[in-house]
Design a protein around this motif. Structure first.
Motif, PDB file in Angstrom:
ATOM      1  N   ARG A  57       0.894  -1.086  -0.103  1.00  0.00           N
ATOM      2  CA  ARG A  57       0.007  -0.042  -0.071  1.00  0.00           C
ATOM      3  C   ARG A  57       1.125   1.129  -0.198  1.00  0.00           C
ATOM      4  NH1 ARG A  57      -3.006  -3.294   3.385  1.00  0.00           N
ATOM      5  NH2 ARG A  57      -2.500  -2.221   5.174  1.00  0.00           N
ATOM      6  N   ASP A  58       1.840   1.367   1.026  1.00  0.00           N
ATOM      7  CA  ASP A  58       2.826   2.295   0.985  1.00  0.00           C
ATOM      8  C   ASP A  58       3.498   2.819  -0.466  1.00  0.00           C
ATOM      9  OD1 ASP A  58       2.279   2.666   3.652  1.00  0.00           O
ATOM     10  OD2 ASP A  58       4.282   2.052   4.264  1.00  0.00           O
ATOM     11  N   LEU A  59       3.860   1.618  -1.338  1.00  0.00           N
ATOM     12  CA  LEU A  59       4.534   1.848  -2.209  1.00  0.00           C
ATOM     13  C   LEU A  59       3.504   2.322  -3.402  1.00  0.00           C
ATOM     14  CD1 LEU A  59       6.426  -1.630  -2.404  1.00  0.00           C
ATOM     15  CD2 LEU A  59       7.589   0.711  -2.469  1.00  0.00           C
ATOM     16  N   GLN A  60       2.068   1.870  -3.304  1.00  0.00           N
ATOM     17  CA  GLN A  60       1.124   2.457  -4.522  1.00  0.00           C
ATOM     18  C   GLN A  60       1.013   3.873  -4.031  1.00  0.00           C
ATOM     19  OE1 GLN A  60       0.038   1.100  -7.096  1.00  0.00           O
ATOM     20  NE2 GLN A  60      -0.738   3.126  -7.617  1.00  0.00           N
ATOM     21  N   ILE A  61       1.074   4.253  -2.752  1.00  0.00           N
ATOM     22  CA  ILE A  61       0.928   5.648  -2.414  1.00  0.00           C
ATOM     23  C   ILE A  61       1.909   6.472  -2.941  1.00  0.00           C
ATOM     24  CG2 ILE A  61       0.831   7.486  -0.466  1.00  0.00           C
ATOM     25  CD1 ILE A  61      -0.812   5.158   1.045  1.00  0.00           C
ATOM     26  N   MET A  62       3.182   5.971  -2.869  1.00  0.00           N
ATOM     27  CA  MET A  62       4.250   6.623  -3.477  1.00  0.00           C
ATOM     28  C   MET A  62       4.259   6.780  -4.830  1.00  0.00           C
ATOM     29  SD  MET A  62       7.604   4.800  -1.336  1.00  0.00           S
ATOM     30  CE  MET A  62       8.902   5.952  -2.009  1.00  0.00           C
ATOM     31  N   ARG A  63       3.650   5.751  -5.591  1.00  0.00           N
ATOM     32  CA  ARG A  63       3.460   5.959  -7.037  1.00  0.00           C
ATOM     33  C   ARG A  63       2.348   6.986  -7.294  1.00  0.00           C
ATOM     34  NH1 ARG A  63       1.617   0.940 -10.195  1.00  0.00           N
ATOM     35  NH2 ARG A  63       2.788   2.107 -11.745  1.00  0.00           N
ATOM     36  N   ASP A  64       1.347   7.082  -6.591  1.00  0.00           N
ATOM     37  CA  ASP A  64       0.221   7.888  -6.809  1.00  0.00           C
ATOM     38  C   ASP A  64       0.889   9.292  -6.597  1.00  0.00           C
ATOM     39  OD1 ASP A  64      -1.450   5.777  -7.484  1.00  0.00           O
ATOM     40  OD2 ASP A  64      -2.410   5.911  -5.165  1.00  0.00           O
ATOM     41  N   GLU A  65       1.787   9.472  -5.615  1.00  0.00           N
ATOM     42  CA  GLU A  65       2.489  10.989  -5.538  1.00  0.00           C
ATOM     43  C   GLU A  65       3.576  11.272  -6.521  1.00  0.00           C
ATOM     44  OE1 GLU A  65       2.081  10.834  -0.553  1.00  0.00           O
ATOM     45  OE2 GLU A  65       3.950  10.196  -1.615  1.00  0.00           O
ATOM     46  N   GLY A  66       3.765  10.171  -7.363  1.00  0.00           N
ATOM     47  CA  GLY A  66       4.777  10.680  -8.472  1.00  0.00           C
ATOM     48  C   GLY A  66       5.919  10.161  -8.315  1.00  0.00           C
ATOM     49  N   HIS A  67       6.428   9.224  -7.169  1.00  0.00           N
ATOM     50  CA  HIS A  67       7.807   9.130  -7.089  1.00  0.00           C
ATOM     51  C   HIS A  67       8.056   7.852  -8.200  1.00  0.00           C
ATOM     52  CE1 HIS A  67       8.447  10.941  -3.227  1.00  0.00           C
ATOM     53  NE2 HIS A  67       7.102  10.547  -2.940  1.00  0.00           N
ATOM     54  N   LEU A  68       9.406   7.835  -8.515  1.00  0.00           N
ATOM     55  CA  LEU A  68       9.789   6.963  -9.326  1.00  0.00           C
ATOM     56  C   LEU A  68      10.505   5.503  -8.836  1.00  0.00           C
ATOM     57  CD1 LEU A  68      11.223   9.501 -11.747  1.00  0.00           C
ATOM     58  CD2 LEU A  68       8.967   8.443 -11.939  1.00  0.00           C
ATOM     59  N   SER A  69      10.894   4.796  -9.743  1.00  0.00           N
ATOM     60  CA  SER A  69      11.275   3.225  -9.126  1.00  0.00           C
ATOM     61  C   SER A  69      12.525   3.671  -8.067  1.00  0.00           C
ATOM     62  CB  SER A  69      11.578   2.401 -10.389  1.00  0.00           C
ATOM     63  OG  SER A  69      12.417   2.946 -11.266  1.00  0.00           O
ATOM     64  N   ASP A  70      13.230   4.555  -8.762  1.00  0.00           N
ATOM     65  CA  ASP A  70      14.530   4.717  -7.663  1.00  0.00           C
ATOM     66  C   ASP A  70      14.050   4.591  -6.027  1.00  0.00           C
ATOM     67  OD1 ASP A  70      17.531   5.022  -7.349  1.00  0.00           O
ATOM     68  OD2 ASP A  70      16.681   6.868  -6.474  1.00  0.00           O
ATOM     69  N   ALA A  71      13.289   5.591  -5.804  1.00  0.00           N
ATOM     70  CA  ALA A  71      12.656   5.701  -4.634  1.00  0.00           C
ATOM     71  C   ALA A  71      11.955   4.782  -4.035  1.00  0.00           C
ATOM     72  CB  ALA A  71      11.660   6.989  -4.481  1.00  0.00           C
ATOM     73  N   LEU A  72      11.128   3.731  -4.873  1.00  0.00           N
ATOM     74  CA  LEU A  72      10.437   2.736  -4.581  1.00  0.00           C
ATOM     75  C   LEU A  72      11.411   1.796  -4.091  1.00  0.00           C
ATOM     76  CD1 LEU A  72       8.070   4.518  -5.952  1.00  0.00           C
ATOM     77  CD2 LEU A  72       6.993   2.159  -6.322  1.00  0.00           C
ATOM     78  N   VAL A 127       5.346  -7.663  -2.982  1.00  0.00           N
ATOM     79  CA  VAL A 127       6.027  -6.575  -2.933  1.00  0.00           C
ATOM     80  C   VAL A 127       7.009  -6.441  -4.307  1.00  0.00           C
ATOM     81  CG1 VAL A 127       8.149  -5.105  -1.886  1.00  0.00           C
ATOM     82  CG2 VAL A 127       6.689  -6.629  -0.482  1.00  0.00           C
ATOM     83  N   ALA A 128       7.268  -7.504  -4.742  1.00  0.00           N
ATOM     84  CA  ALA A 128       8.138  -7.616  -6.137  1.00  0.00           C
ATOM     85  C   ALA A 128       7.065  -7.019  -7.177  1.00  0.00           C
ATOM     86  CB  ALA A 128       9.152  -8.683  -6.318  1.00  0.00           C
ATOM     87  N   ASP A 129       6.028  -7.728  -7.156  1.00  0.00           N
ATOM     88  CA  ASP A 129       5.105  -7.195  -8.254  1.00  0.00           C
ATOM     89  C   ASP A 129       4.601  -5.953  -8.278  1.00  0.00           C
ATOM     90  OD1 ASP A 129       5.000  -9.907  -8.950  1.00  0.00           O
ATOM     91  OD2 ASP A 129       3.159 -10.435  -8.019  1.00  0.00           O
ATOM     92  N   LYS A 130       4.342  -5.170  -7.041  1.00  0.00           N
ATOM     93  CA  LYS A 130       4.260  -3.833  -6.990  1.00  0.00           C
ATOM     94  C   LYS A 130       5.368  -3.009  -7.787  1.00  0.00           C
ATOM     95  CE  LYS A 130       1.039  -2.245  -6.094  1.00  0.00           C
ATOM     96  NZ  LYS A 130      -0.184  -1.661  -6.857  1.00  0.00           N
ATOM     97  N   LEU A 131       6.740  -3.302  -7.128  1.00  0.00           N
ATOM     98  CA  LEU A 131       7.915  -2.590  -7.934  1.00  0.00           C
ATOM     99  C   LEU A 131       7.826  -3.004  -9.587  1.00  0.00           C
ATOM    100  CD1 LEU A 131      10.477  -3.863  -5.116  1.00  0.00           C
ATOM    101  CD2 LEU A 131       9.329  -1.524  -5.584  1.00  0.00           C
TER     102      LEU A 131
END
Ligand code: SME
Length: 156
Positions: free
Chosen positions: A9-24, A143-147
């Motif tokens: 869920r945290d990773l999806q929130i980061m995606r929604d905020e526009g964070h890129l793979s490096d941050a994730l 987790v890997a699938d979200k990444l």
């Protein structure tokens, strides 16, 4: 114990905020490493398809000399060559093994993939023998699938 649902869920929130793979990828490695005392080293390797090598992206744990690993070499490279997650309960019995630290006894590799497209992997070492379970594989795969979703979106 890894709270994989929360991490996803945290990773999806980061995606929604526009964070890129490096941050994730960095957030995921830090979260996994701090979640469980069994995990002594946690890292992500990304597949460089042109070089046919895994390149270390980021990690938590002792420094490693294995910054680049050819596909097919070591546990990490074998997982990619076989397109399969690997759970190695006793690394001393593994012929194709690249040692990071003499204290490591078992290792798990979970691929970051979308079907047959492999982007990389989460690699975890443990100083306990046979530390990893099928449950770990399932949780880490979520987790890997979200990444993989984010890496795929950046390659379109
Ligand atoms: N043990 C791995 C190399 C990576 S280190 O564990 C950080 C392997 O055999 O591929």
């Amino acid at each position: 114990m890894l709270e994989a649902g929360k991490l996803v869920r945290d990773l999806q929130i980061m995606r929604d905020e526009g964070h890129l793979s490096d941050a994730l990828l960095r957030y995921a490695v830090r979260s996994i490493a701090s979640s469980d005392d069994r995990f002594s080293w946690v890292g992500v390797y990304l597949l460089n398809a042109e070089a046919n090598e895994l390149w270390l992206h980021n990690y938590v744990g002792s420094p490693t000399e294995h910054a680049k690993i050819p596909v097919g070499t070591g546990v990490c490279g074998r997982a990619v060559a076989e397109k399969s997650n690997l759970n190695v309960p006793d690394v001393s019995k593994e012929e194709n093994y690249l040692a990071c630290s003499p204290d490591v006894q078992s290792e798990m590799v979970v691929l970051i993939r979308a079907g047959d497209d492999i982007y990389g992997q989460i690699d975890i070492d443990s100083e306990e023998a046979a530390a990893f379970t099928d449950d770990d594989d399932l949780l880490l795969q979520s987790v890997a699938d979200k990444l993989a979703e984010q890496l795929a979106a950046e390659r379109r």
